[in-house]
Write a protein that holds these residues in place. Structure first.
Motif, PDB file in Angstrom:
ATOM      1  N   LYS A 149       0.834  -1.198   0.000  1.00 41.03           N
ATOM      2  CA  LYS A 149       0.000   0.000   0.000  1.00 41.03           C
ATOM      3  C   LYS A 149       0.871   1.250   0.000  1.00 41.03           C
ATOM      4  N   ARG A 150       1.914   1.271   0.868  1.00 43.26           N
ATOM      5  CA  ARG A 150       2.813   2.435   0.922  1.00 43.26           C
ATOM      6  C   ARG A 150       3.542   2.623  -0.404  1.00 43.26           C
ATOM      7  N   LEU A 151       3.990   1.524  -1.004  1.00 47.62           N
ATOM      8  CA  LEU A 151       4.693   1.596  -2.281  1.00 47.62           C
ATOM      9  C   LEU A 151       3.772   2.132  -3.374  1.00 47.62           C
ATOM     10  N   SER A 152       2.528   1.637  -3.415  1.00 46.97           N
ATOM     11  CA  SER A 152       1.559   2.097  -4.416  1.00 46.97           C
ATOM     12  C   SER A 152       1.261   3.580  -4.253  1.00 46.97           C
ATOM     13  N   GLU A 153       1.105   4.020  -3.012  1.00 49.88           N
ATOM     14  CA  GLU A 153       0.817   5.436  -2.752  1.00 49.88           C
ATOM     15  C   GLU A 153       1.991   6.313  -3.161  1.00 49.88           C
ATOM     16  N   SER A 154       3.223   5.855  -2.895  1.00 47.80           N
ATOM     17  CA  SER A 154       4.395   6.664  -3.245  1.00 47.80           C
ATOM     18  C   SER A 154       4.563   6.759  -4.760  1.00 47.80           C
TER      19      SER A 154
ATOM     20  N   ASP B 121       2.115   9.393  -6.084  1.00 52.02           N
ATOM     21  CA  ASP B 121       2.409  10.765  -5.663  1.00 52.02           C
ATOM     22  C   ASP B 121       3.525  11.323  -6.538  1.00 52.02           C
ATOM     23  N   PRO B 122       3.233  12.311  -7.418  1.00 46.13           N
ATOM     24  CA  PRO B 122       4.255  12.832  -8.339  1.00 46.13           C
ATOM     25  C   PRO B 122       5.381  13.561  -7.622  1.00 46.13           C
ATOM     26  N   THR B 123       5.179  13.970  -6.352  1.00 47.04           N
ATOM     27  CA  THR B 123       6.237  14.680  -5.640  1.00 47.04           C
ATOM     28  C   THR B 123       7.209  13.744  -4.958  1.00 47.04           C
ATOM     29  N   SER B 124       6.873  12.429  -4.902  1.00 51.08           N
ATOM     30  CA  SER B 124       7.787  11.480  -4.259  1.00 51.08           C
ATOM     31  C   SER B 124       8.936  11.149  -5.184  1.00 51.08           C
TER      32      SER B 124
END
Length: 200
Positions: free
Chosen positions: A186-191, A194-197
């Motif tokens: 989930k954390r990997l998918s969210e990152s 996120d274009p700023t990551s």
């Protein structure tokens, strides 16, 4: 050829008297002649059919390994099979037998509570029990069933194959391990969304 109803062995006795003690003492356990020749031949025929129909795809590497030859590290072909697909009835029966054995091992495996599985066709295996210097090479014999801890307790690797070989491989997760893996995904998918990551 009619589909058999599974191996004519006492699965509970097999789980409690053979699988559990070996997993607890050595970290792995293999059983020969578990399916019987008739069911084993049906499974082999179904896997060969999947291969001939092009259902087996090149195995993928986890992570981002730029500049690394994937063929050098992983030369197997895989297909994700649930066992409910048309033409995979014998494979499904084998998976149900393995599921039953794992359930029968139950809470006899220490802190592990096996919750669910994932599946893939795999290859030949070398195990380093306990991460030590001992090496366990398990020959890829017809109708052999192998159980082993596939985490850091047992580093393992696929050995090269010089002929076409087929294997059904099933991974089981305990409840805590599965929950942690879902959180990491989930954390990997969210990152990634996120274009700023930035990649680390």
């Amino acid at each position: 050829m009619p589909l058999k109803h599974g191996p004519s062995v006492d699965l509970e006795k097999l789980a409690l008297e053979h699988i559990v003690p070996r997993l607890r003492s050595a970290g792995y356990c293999y059983l020969d002649n578990i399916l019987g020749e008739e069911l084993g031949d049906q499974v082999l025929a179904q896997v060969r059919h999947l291969h001939q129909e092009g259902a087996l795809k090149d195995g993928q590497l986890a992570g981002n390994l730029r500049g690394v030859s994937k063929k050098h590290l992983r030369g197997d072909k895989i297909a994700w099979i649930a066992g409910t697909e048309e033409g995979c009835e014998a494979i499904g029966l084998v998976l149900s037998v393995i599921d039953r054995l794992v359930v029968l091992c139950g809470n006899h495996l220490g802190q592990c509570y096996v919750k669910e599985r994932s599946k893939v066709h795999g290859g030949v295996l070398r195990i380093f029990p306990g991460g030590g210097s001992e090496v366990a090479d398990v020959e890829p014999l017809f109708d052999r069933l192998l159980f082993f801890w596939s985490d850091r307790r047992n580093p393992h690797e696929v050995q090269p194959s010089y002929a076409i070989r087929y294997a059904l491989t099933v991974w089981y997760f305990d409840a805590k391990e599965r929950a942690a893996a879902k959180q990491r995904f989930k954390r990997l998918s969210e990152s990634r969304q996120d274009p700023t990551s930035k990649d680390s």
